[in-house]
Design an enzyme around this catalytic site. Structure first.
Site, mmCIF file in Angstrom:
data_model
loop_
_atom_site.group_PDB
_atom_site.id
_atom_site.type_symbol
_atom_site.label_atom_id
_atom_site.label_comp_id
_atom_site.label_asym_id
_atom_site.label_seq_id
_atom_site.Cartn_x
_atom_site.Cartn_y
_atom_site.Cartn_z
ATOM 1 N N LYS A 1 0.806 -1.231 0.000
ATOM 2 C CA LYS A 1 0.000 0.000 0.000
ATOM 3 C C LYS A 1 0.842 1.286 0.000
ATOM 4 O O LYS A 1 0.492 2.251 -0.667
ATOM 5 C CB LYS A 1 -0.939 0.021 1.215
ATOM 6 C CG LYS A 1 -2.063 -0.999 1.157
ATOM 7 C CD LYS A 1 -2.983 -0.823 2.344
ATOM 8 C CE LYS A 1 -3.940 -1.992 2.477
ATOM 9 N NZ LYS A 1 -4.923 -1.812 3.536
ATOM 10 N N ASP B 1 -10.063 2.431 2.763
ATOM 11 C CA ASP B 1 -10.099 1.678 4.035
ATOM 12 C C ASP B 1 -10.850 2.432 5.144
ATOM 13 O O ASP B 1 -11.693 1.860 5.830
ATOM 14 C CB ASP B 1 -8.678 1.366 4.513
ATOM 15 C CG ASP B 1 -8.026 0.258 3.703
ATOM 16 O OD1 ASP B 1 -8.753 -0.606 3.185
ATOM 17 O OD2 ASP B 1 -6.790 0.264 3.597
ATOM 18 N N GLY C 1 -3.142 1.447 18.365
ATOM 19 C CA GLY C 1 -2.223 1.216 17.253
ATOM 20 C C GLY C 1 -1.935 2.510 16.515
ATOM 21 O O GLY C 1 -2.769 3.442 16.513
ATOM 22 N N LYS D 1 5.167 6.996 18.219
ATOM 23 C CA LYS D 1 4.427 6.888 16.939
ATOM 24 C C LYS D 1 3.010 7.430 17.092
ATOM 25 O O LYS D 1 2.476 8.068 16.174
ATOM 26 C CB LYS D 1 4.397 5.426 16.471
ATOM 27 C CG LYS D 1 5.701 5.030 15.765
ATOM 28 C CD LYS D 1 5.827 3.545 15.545
ATOM 29 C CE LYS D 1 4.863 2.982 14.528
ATOM 30 N NZ LYS D 1 5.030 1.504 14.381
ATOM 31 N N TYR E 1 -10.170 -10.071 11.563
ATOM 32 C CA TYR E 1 -11.324 -10.964 11.602
ATOM 33 C C TYR E 1 -10.844 -12.392 11.424
ATOM 34 O O TYR E 1 -9.697 -12.628 11.046
ATOM 35 C CB TYR E 1 -12.349 -10.613 10.520
ATOM 36 C CG TYR E 1 -11.807 -10.730 9.118
ATOM 37 C CD1 TYR E 1 -11.267 -9.626 8.483
ATOM 38 C CD2 TYR E 1 -11.799 -11.944 8.452
ATOM 39 C CE1 TYR E 1 -10.738 -9.732 7.208
ATOM 40 C CE2 TYR E 1 -11.273 -12.059 7.174
ATOM 41 C CZ TYR E 1 -10.748 -10.958 6.572
ATOM 42 O OH TYR E 1 -10.205 -11.066 5.318
HETATM 43 P P1 ATR Z 1 -0.769 -1.968 9.873
HETATM 44 O O1 ATR Z 1 -0.380 -1.398 8.545
HETATM 45 O O2 ATR Z 1 -1.676 -3.166 9.791
HETATM 46 O O3 ATR Z 1 -1.269 -0.935 10.822
HETATM 47 P P2 ATR Z 1 1.815 -1.867 11.067
HETATM 48 O O4 ATR Z 1 2.076 -0.563 10.386
HETATM 49 O O5 ATR Z 1 2.910 -2.901 11.129
HETATM 50 O O6 ATR Z 1 0.579 -2.613 10.451
HETATM 51 O O7 ATR Z 1 1.328 -1.517 12.558
HETATM 52 C C1 ATR Z 1 1.041 -2.505 13.504
HETATM 53 C C2 ATR Z 1 0.521 -1.817 14.767
HETATM 54 O O8 ATR Z 1 0.191 -2.840 15.715
HETATM 55 C C3 ATR Z 1 1.544 -0.931 15.446
HETATM 56 O O9 ATR Z 1 0.870 0.147 16.038
HETATM 57 C C4 ATR Z 1 2.133 -1.868 16.494
HETATM 58 O O10 ATR Z 1 2.684 -1.213 17.604
HETATM 59 P P3 ATR Z 1 4.222 -0.634 17.547
HETATM 60 O O11 ATR Z 1 4.133 0.656 16.783
HETATM 61 O O12 ATR Z 1 4.604 -0.447 18.938
HETATM 62 O O13 ATR Z 1 5.016 -1.688 16.818
HETATM 63 C C5 ATR Z 1 0.900 -2.606 16.919
HETATM 64 N N1 ATR Z 1 1.169 -3.906 17.550
HETATM 65 C C6 ATR Z 1 1.613 -5.045 16.962
HETATM 66 N N2 ATR Z 1 1.694 -6.051 17.857
HETATM 67 C C7 ATR Z 1 1.279 -5.543 19.043
HETATM 68 C C8 ATR Z 1 1.141 -6.081 20.363
HETATM 69 N N3 ATR Z 1 1.437 -7.358 20.640
HETATM 70 N N4 ATR Z 1 0.681 -5.249 21.343
HETATM 71 C C9 ATR Z 1 0.376 -3.968 21.073
HETATM 72 N N5 ATR Z 1 0.499 -3.405 19.856
HETATM 73 C C10 ATR Z 1 0.938 -4.177 18.859
#
Ligand code: ATR
Length: 273
Positions: A65, A102, A126, A155, A215
């Protein structure tokens, strides 16, 4: 016949061909919709080849993306805001238009579940690409407050600063979260590993609405957890998947398909009902 497809890696299990084939049948549009799984460093070439060979439009999913964002000729305002493209249309002038449906899909699905966004207090978990795509459409619904919490707090702070001009958005650490939220949206990928975002159970109450963008055939880890702590309204991301597809179909074909029946058929296909 007009050709469309979804680019992703992996994409074999994508439900987009199923959804768009049903949309086409319902609206009596002649089109075919397939899958493409180029190697990560071959996406740009594969995209070019698809349109050179007469493709009309495509969806783009993980992990392409952000790259698609840099490859199109022009961007819709919502794609520009999201920093990512999930829908590309070849216009009649031969221009590749990048869009992002989205966030609109998320908002449409929340509304179809009767969730009120205006004046509500929203917690977004997130701060990755999925959260970024959701922010502008959520803020356009005029919530009273939108708090972003992320494992990596910086972030969340960056995102809040970036979207501050659009509404009352702030960043808090998971530990700082307090008070009563009306809606919690989980945009983290934690459920993919069967993990949970570190949210205090005290934040869950009977009148809260819980949305997980993930999901599966059964409840996600986050939805199970929220139910255990008393949440009565829980929703997973299947509806968002169908709604973002309907929005993309509308961009391509200028006709908006209905989503209710398609969502029901998709659930049946996945064995959810
Ligand atoms: P996407 O494009 O699907 O949002 P991404 O950019 O990799 O995927 O982001 C994943 C998000 O899930 C991030 O906010 C990540 O937190 P970090 O920024 O700290 O990495 C969050 N995330 C992934 N695993 C997690 C976990 N076990 N607990 C809490 N947050 C999690």
């Amino acid at each position: 016949m007009d050709r469309y497809l979804v680019f992703g890696h992996p994409v074999r299990h994508s439900k987009s061909p199923f959804i768009h084939t049903l949309f086409a049948r319902q609206t009596q549009q002649e089109l075919e919709y397939g899958l493409a799984e180029p190697a990560v460093d071959e996406f740009a070439q594969a995209l070019r080849t698809f349109f050179d060979q007469g493709g009309k439009g495509c969806n783009v999913t993980v992990p392409f993306k952000e790259l698609a964002f840099t490859l199109v000729d022009c961007l819709s305002p919502r794609a520009k805001r999201a920093g990512a493209v999930n829908t590309i249309k070849l216009t009649n002038d031969g221009v590749l238009l990048g869009d992002n449906t989205d966030g609109a899909g998320l908002v449409a699905d929340l509304k179809s579940h009767g969730v009120t966004l205006a004046d509500s207090r929203i917690l977004l978990l997130g701060a990755g690409g999925a959260a970024r795509g959701a922010l502008a459409p959520l803020l356009a619904e005029l919530p009273s407050e939108l708090v972003i919490a992320n494992r990596t707090h910086t972030k969340a702070q960056q995102l809040a600063a970036e979207f501050h001009d659009l509404g009352p958005v702030t960043a808090q650490t998971y530990e700082q979260l307090a008070g009563s939220f009306d809606l919690v949206i989980n945009s983290t990928s934690a459920s993919l590993q069967g993990e949970l975002p570190p949210l205090a159970p005290a934040l869950i109450h009977t009148d809260i609405a819980i949305y997980d963008m993930m999901y599966g055939a059964s409840d996600t880890a986050f939805i199970s957890w929220a139910k255990q702590h008393g949440a009565r309204q829980t929703m997973d991301g299947l509806g968002m998947l169908v709604e973002q597809a309907a929005e993309a179909f509308t961009v391509w074909r200028g006709i908006r398909p209905g989503t209710k029946q398609v969502l029901r058929e998709l659930k049946r296909n996945l064995g959810v009902i």
